[in-house]
Write a protein that holds these residues in place. Structure first.
Motif, short mmCIF file in Angstrom:
data_model
loop_
_atom_site.label_atom_id
_atom_site.label_comp_id
_atom_site.label_asym_id
_atom_site.label_seq_id
_atom_site.Cartn_x
_atom_site.Cartn_y
_atom_site.Cartn_z
N ASP A 13 -0.50 0.29 -5.83
CA ASP A 13 -0.22 0.59 -4.43
C ASP A 13 -1.12 1.72 -3.97
OD1 ASP A 13 3.09 1.44 -5.61
OD2 ASP A 13 1.19 2.49 -5.98
N CYS A 45 -0.55 -3.23 -1.54
CA CYS A 45 -0.03 -3.46 -2.89
C CYS A 45 -0.78 -4.65 -3.47
CB CYS A 45 1.46 -3.73 -2.84
SG CYS A 45 2.19 -4.14 -4.45
N TRP A 97 8.80 -2.89 -0.67
CA TRP A 97 8.30 -1.52 -0.54
C TRP A 97 9.50 -0.58 -0.50
CZ3 TRP A 97 3.60 0.53 -1.01
CH2 TRP A 97 2.49 -0.30 -0.90
N THR A 126 6.44 3.07 -2.87
CA THR A 126 6.12 2.31 -4.08
C THR A 126 6.40 0.84 -3.84
OG1 THR A 126 6.82 4.22 -5.41
CG2 THR A 126 6.54 2.12 -6.56
N TRP A 143 6.95 -2.37 -11.10
CA TRP A 143 6.76 -1.30 -10.13
C TRP A 143 5.34 -0.77 -10.14
CZ3 TRP A 143 10.75 0.31 -6.94
CH2 TRP A 143 12.01 -0.23 -7.22
N ARG A 155 2.85 2.64 -8.99
CA ARG A 155 2.97 4.08 -9.30
C ARG A 155 3.30 4.91 -8.07
NH1 ARG A 155 -1.58 5.90 -13.53
NH2 ARG A 155 -0.08 7.60 -13.71
N GLY A 156 3.14 4.35 -6.90
CA GLY A 156 3.51 5.06 -5.69
C GLY A 156 2.33 5.70 -4.98
#
Length: 125
Positions: A6, A22, A36, A95, A115, A117-118
């Motif tokens: 992301d 993303c 999100w 994220t 997921w 990593r943000g």
């Protein structure tokens, strides 16, 4: 191996816009959904948007409905989150996640398997 990357966060003034991306890989078929999430210190992680590959529809939390738009765009394996009219309370770490579920019948289910990593979004007032 499933990976989600992301990006697109940054500093923006209140009322401004940002577009998050993303990019996902490692799936043999499309994931059920890409979501999100927003994490703000002292608050629970909130799912703000979901794109369902099951029904090809977007879903939003009430806090962002009408201001944010989730889409797949023209790039395969990429989901975007267009954020408009940003407010200071939108700030946080965003994220993306894959293989959750969202639908018109059940809303957004915040349980995802994979997921990113943000990416941090800062909104100045």
């Amino acid at each position: 191996q499933v990976q989600l990357v992301d990006s697109g966060g940054g500093l923006v003034q209140s009322g401004g816009s940002l577009r998050l991306s993303c990019v996902f890989s490692g799936f043999t078929v499309d994931p059920y959904a890409i979501g999100w999430f927003r994490q703000t210190p002292g608050q629970e992680r909130e799912e703000v948007a979901c794109f369902s590959y099951y029904d090809h529809k977007p879903y939003y939390s009430d806090s962002v409905k009408g201001r944010f738009a989730i889409s797949t765009g023209n790039t395969k394996n990429t989901v975007y989150l267009q954020m408009n009219n940003l407010k200071p309370e939108d700030a946080g770490v965003y994220t993306c996640a894959a293989d959750g579920f969202c639908s018109s019948d059940y809303g957004m289910n915040p349980h995802y398997d994979h997921w990113g990593r943000g990416t941090r979004v800062t909104v100045s007032s």
